[in-house]
Design a protein around this motif. Sequence first.
Motif, PDB file in Angstrom:
ATOM      1  N   ASN A  79       0.847  -1.182   0.000  1.00  0.00           N
ATOM      2  CA  ASN A  79       0.000   0.000   0.000  1.00  0.00           C
ATOM      3  C   ASN A  79       0.883   1.234   0.000  1.00  0.00           C
ATOM      4  O   ASN A  79       1.908   1.278   0.691  1.00  0.00           O
ATOM      5  CB  ASN A  79      -0.902   0.002   1.236  1.00  0.00           C
ATOM      6  CG  ASN A  79      -1.769  -1.242   1.317  1.00  0.00           C
ATOM      7  OD1 ASN A  79      -2.449  -1.590   0.362  1.00  0.00           O
ATOM      8  ND2 ASN A  79      -1.729  -1.923   2.447  1.00  0.00           N
ATOM      9  N   VAL A  80       0.499   2.239  -0.774  1.00  0.00           N
ATOM     10  CA  VAL A  80       1.270   3.474  -0.875  1.00  0.00           C
ATOM     11  C   VAL A  80       0.379   4.633  -0.472  1.00  0.00           C
ATOM     12  O   VAL A  80      -0.709   4.820  -1.032  1.00  0.00           O
ATOM     13  CB  VAL A  80       1.819   3.698  -2.296  1.00  0.00           C
ATOM     14  CG1 VAL A  80       2.738   4.918  -2.330  1.00  0.00           C
ATOM     15  CG2 VAL A  80       2.553   2.463  -2.798  1.00  0.00           C
ATOM     16  N   ALA A  91       3.430   5.898 -10.939  1.00  0.00           N
ATOM     17  CA  ALA A  91       2.019   6.013 -10.563  1.00  0.00           C
ATOM     18  C   ALA A  91       1.634   7.478 -10.471  1.00  0.00           C
ATOM     19  O   ALA A  91       2.401   8.303  -9.948  1.00  0.00           O
ATOM     20  CB  ALA A  91       1.763   5.315  -9.235  1.00  0.00           C
ATOM     21  N   ARG A  92       0.425   7.795 -10.968  1.00  0.00           N
ATOM     22  CA  ARG A  92      -0.111   9.156 -10.894  1.00  0.00           C
ATOM     23  C   ARG A  92      -1.576   9.080 -10.455  1.00  0.00           C
ATOM     24  O   ARG A  92      -2.216   8.036 -10.581  1.00  0.00           O
ATOM     25  CB  ARG A  92       0.008   9.853 -12.253  1.00  0.00           C
ATOM     26  CG  ARG A  92       1.446  10.089 -12.694  1.00  0.00           C
ATOM     27  CD  ARG A  92       1.513  10.813 -14.043  1.00  0.00           C
ATOM     28  NE  ARG A  92       2.886  11.145 -14.416  1.00  0.00           N
ATOM     29  CZ  ARG A  92       3.708  10.322 -15.046  1.00  0.00           C
ATOM     30  NH1 ARG A  92       3.299   9.093 -15.388  1.00  0.00           N
ATOM     31  NH2 ARG A  92       4.938  10.709 -15.340  1.00  0.00           N
ATOM     32  N   PRO A  93      -2.125  10.176  -9.932  1.00  0.00           N
ATOM     33  CA  PRO A  93      -3.522  10.139  -9.458  1.00  0.00           C
ATOM     34  C   PRO A  93      -4.497   9.816 -10.589  1.00  0.00           C
ATOM     35  O   PRO A  93      -4.308  10.220 -11.740  1.00  0.00           O
ATOM     36  CB  PRO A  93      -3.749  11.562  -8.929  1.00  0.00           C
ATOM     37  CG  PRO A  93      -2.397  12.149  -8.728  1.00  0.00           C
ATOM     38  CD  PRO A  93      -1.499  11.504  -9.734  1.00  0.00           C
ATOM     39  N   ASN A  94      -5.560   9.082 -10.238  1.00  0.00           N
ATOM     40  CA  ASN A  94      -6.623   8.801 -11.216  1.00  0.00           C
ATOM     41  C   ASN A  94      -7.999   9.201 -10.674  1.00  0.00           C
ATOM     42  O   ASN A  94      -9.019   8.726 -11.164  1.00  0.00           O
ATOM     43  CB  ASN A  94      -6.617   7.326 -11.625  1.00  0.00           C
ATOM     44  CG  ASN A  94      -7.036   6.398 -10.477  1.00  0.00           C
ATOM     45  OD1 ASN A  94      -7.207   6.834  -9.339  1.00  0.00           O
ATOM     46  ND2 ASN A  94      -7.198   5.116 -10.776  1.00  0.00           N
ATOM     47  N   GLY A  95      -7.991  10.082  -9.660  1.00  0.00           N
ATOM     48  CA  GLY A  95      -9.244  10.528  -9.081  1.00  0.00           C
ATOM     49  C   GLY A  95      -9.707   9.717  -7.891  1.00  0.00           C
ATOM     50  O   GLY A  95     -10.771   9.990  -7.327  1.00  0.00           O
ATOM     51  N   PHE A 100      -2.955   4.273  -2.891  1.00  0.00           N
ATOM     52  CA  PHE A 100      -3.103   3.264  -3.933  1.00  0.00           C
ATOM     53  C   PHE A 100      -2.310   2.024  -3.546  1.00  0.00           C
ATOM     54  O   PHE A 100      -1.607   1.991  -2.519  1.00  0.00           O
ATOM     55  CB  PHE A 100      -2.670   3.798  -5.296  1.00  0.00           C
ATOM     56  CG  PHE A 100      -1.195   4.078  -5.442  1.00  0.00           C
ATOM     57  CD1 PHE A 100      -0.338   3.136  -6.000  1.00  0.00           C
ATOM     58  CD2 PHE A 100      -0.660   5.302  -5.055  1.00  0.00           C
ATOM     59  CE1 PHE A 100       1.012   3.388  -6.152  1.00  0.00           C
ATOM     60  CE2 PHE A 100       0.697   5.562  -5.196  1.00  0.00           C
ATOM     61  CZ  PHE A 100       1.530   4.608  -5.750  1.00  0.00           C
ATOM     62  N   GLY A 101      -2.424   0.982  -4.345  1.00  0.00           N
ATOM     63  CA  GLY A 101      -1.737  -0.261  -4.039  1.00  0.00           C
ATOM     64  C   GLY A 101      -1.205  -0.944  -5.275  1.00  0.00           C
ATOM     65  O   GLY A 101      -1.643  -0.668  -6.399  1.00  0.00           O
ATOM     66  N   VAL A 102      -0.249  -1.841  -5.069  1.00  0.00           N
ATOM     67  CA  VAL A 102       0.342  -2.607  -6.165  1.00  0.00           C
ATOM     68  C   VAL A 102       0.543  -4.052  -5.708  1.00  0.00           C
ATOM     69  O   VAL A 102       0.703  -4.333  -4.512  1.00  0.00           O
ATOM     70  CB  VAL A 102       1.700  -2.019  -6.613  1.00  0.00           C
ATOM     71  CG1 VAL A 102       1.521  -0.661  -7.266  1.00  0.00           C
ATOM     72  CG2 VAL A 102       2.673  -1.929  -5.446  1.00  0.00           C
ATOM     73  N   THR A 103       0.533  -4.951  -6.671  1.00  0.00           N
ATOM     74  CA  THR A 103       0.909  -6.343  -6.443  1.00  0.00           C
ATOM     75  C   THR A 103       2.201  -6.617  -7.207  1.00  0.00           C
ATOM     76  O   THR A 103       2.262  -6.388  -8.421  1.00  0.00           O
ATOM     77  CB  THR A 103      -0.189  -7.317  -6.914  1.00  0.00           C
ATOM     78  OG1 THR A 103      -1.398  -7.040  -6.203  1.00  0.00           O
ATOM     79  CG2 THR A 103       0.222  -8.755  -6.667  1.00  0.00           C
ATOM     80  N   ILE A 104       3.223  -7.085  -6.501  1.00  0.00           N
ATOM     81  CA  ILE A 104       4.541  -7.324  -7.075  1.00  0.00           C
ATOM     82  C   ILE A 104       4.807  -8.827  -7.112  1.00  0.00           C
ATOM     83  O   ILE A 104       4.721  -9.516  -6.079  1.00  0.00           O
ATOM     84  CB  ILE A 104       5.648  -6.642  -6.241  1.00  0.00           C
ATOM     85  CG1 ILE A 104       5.358  -5.143  -6.065  1.00  0.00           C
ATOM     86  CG2 ILE A 104       7.019  -6.877  -6.867  1.00  0.00           C
ATOM     87  CD1 ILE A 104       5.362  -4.356  -7.339  1.00  0.00           C
ATOM     88  N   MET A 105       5.089  -9.357  -8.292  1.00  0.00           N
ATOM     89  CA  MET A 105       5.608 -10.718  -8.408  1.00  0.00           C
ATOM     90  C   MET A 105       7.067 -10.676  -7.983  1.00  0.00           C
ATOM     91  O   MET A 105       7.878  -9.956  -8.585  1.00  0.00           O
ATOM     92  CB  MET A 105       5.476 -11.212  -9.843  1.00  0.00           C
ATOM     93  CG  MET A 105       4.045 -11.187 -10.388  1.00  0.00           C
ATOM     94  SD  MET A 105       2.906 -12.260  -9.483  1.00  0.00           S
ATOM     95  CE  MET A 105       3.596 -13.877  -9.891  1.00  0.00           C
ATOM     96  N   HIS A 106       7.420 -11.419  -6.917  1.00  0.00           N
ATOM     97  CA  HIS A 106       8.744 -11.203  -6.327  1.00  0.00           C
ATOM     98  C   HIS A 106       9.878 -11.840  -7.113  1.00  0.00           C
ATOM     99  O   HIS A 106      11.019 -11.372  -7.040  1.00  0.00           O
ATOM    100  CB  HIS A 106       8.768 -11.670  -4.881  1.00  0.00           C
ATOM    101  CG  HIS A 106       8.573 -13.134  -4.675  1.00  0.00           C
ATOM    102  ND1 HIS A 106       9.521 -14.084  -4.996  1.00  0.00           N
ATOM    103  CD2 HIS A 106       7.523 -13.826  -4.157  1.00  0.00           C
ATOM    104  CE1 HIS A 106       9.084 -15.279  -4.680  1.00  0.00           C
ATOM    105  NE2 HIS A 106       7.860 -15.162  -4.175  1.00  0.00           N
TER     106      HIS A 106
END
Length: 343
Positions: free
Chosen positions: A277-278, A315-319, A324-330
């Motif tokens: 989470n960011v 990443a930039r705002p989208n409203g 925001f969050g990301v899923t990373i394949m490690h």
Amino acid sequence: MKDTVVKPRRRGRMRLLIGTACAAALVVSGMVIAPSAHAEADRYLSSNQTGTHNGYFFSFWKDSGNASMTLRENGRYSSSWDRSTNNWVGGKGWATGTRRTVSYSGSYNPGNNNTYLALYGWTRNQLIEYYVVENFGSYNPSSGAQRMGSVTTDGGVYDILRSQRVNAPSIDGTQTFWQYWSVRQQKRTGGTITTANHFDAWARAGMQLGSNHSYQVMATEGYQSQGSSDINVWEGGSGNPGPSPTGNPGNPGNPGQSNCTAVLSAGQQFGDRFNLNVSVQNVSNWTVTLSLHGGQSLQNSWNASVSGTTGNITARPNGSGNNFGVTIMHGGNWTWPTVTCRT
């Protein structure tokens, strides 16, 4: 003088918090090494080491888990760690401490975790362990110490404290020694530390340092926690000799006034991937860059417009707000990406 190599101890604040010690650190005494004529390539560390890199002394230590540190240009280093790590500490600075003026900039993402950012060092001929704490997470490292006063310097107020370690590991084996603390009341991640002002304030409070200085580094530490940092340190009160690791122009004349901060926190973890989470703070118009490590790739994202899948993803705002969050394949590398933020 022949360099001395010692494996002493658990780090100071963590010892203050839990009252045990089992860490190891390597200490190099001697002259400050001048910057190399040829820039060294980035160096990735995941095992205990000390040495020099691009003219700066560095130290990295952990007792377990997925903590890592990457040595970058000039005095810059980046780090990340997760809860598999019990205790770790690392940073860049100088093999010999002194009354130097230290400046630093960067990003530090402690979340609500047990971690801190500090100028850290030792003296001998009186054995003293000292900290100038600039920022910390959920635990104030001076909580168990005796308050001795305060000092106002470099745009902030620092509480002055001391604590005593009895028959505890140190850079010279098992010893009884004092820890000296200056803990900044107004947390920051960037600015100038006039080390002499802290040394003098400690002396006025009856807290005398030793005459023989060992190393002095701008360190990140974590204990049973998770987080990341990207710190650049240099000597002097103004002017950044290297690129600011935040992606923002450094402003040592106005310490700690960073417009954009991105804080990482852990999400769910799976066998082949993990969520992060960011949280973006202080601004609403932002660009966040996540620098993925080797073998990692972006699988999914939400609540932001994200471009790229490997290396640096943006990443930039989208409203959807500032979280925001990301899923990373490690891909075999569980180290969190380095995060930077700019407006």
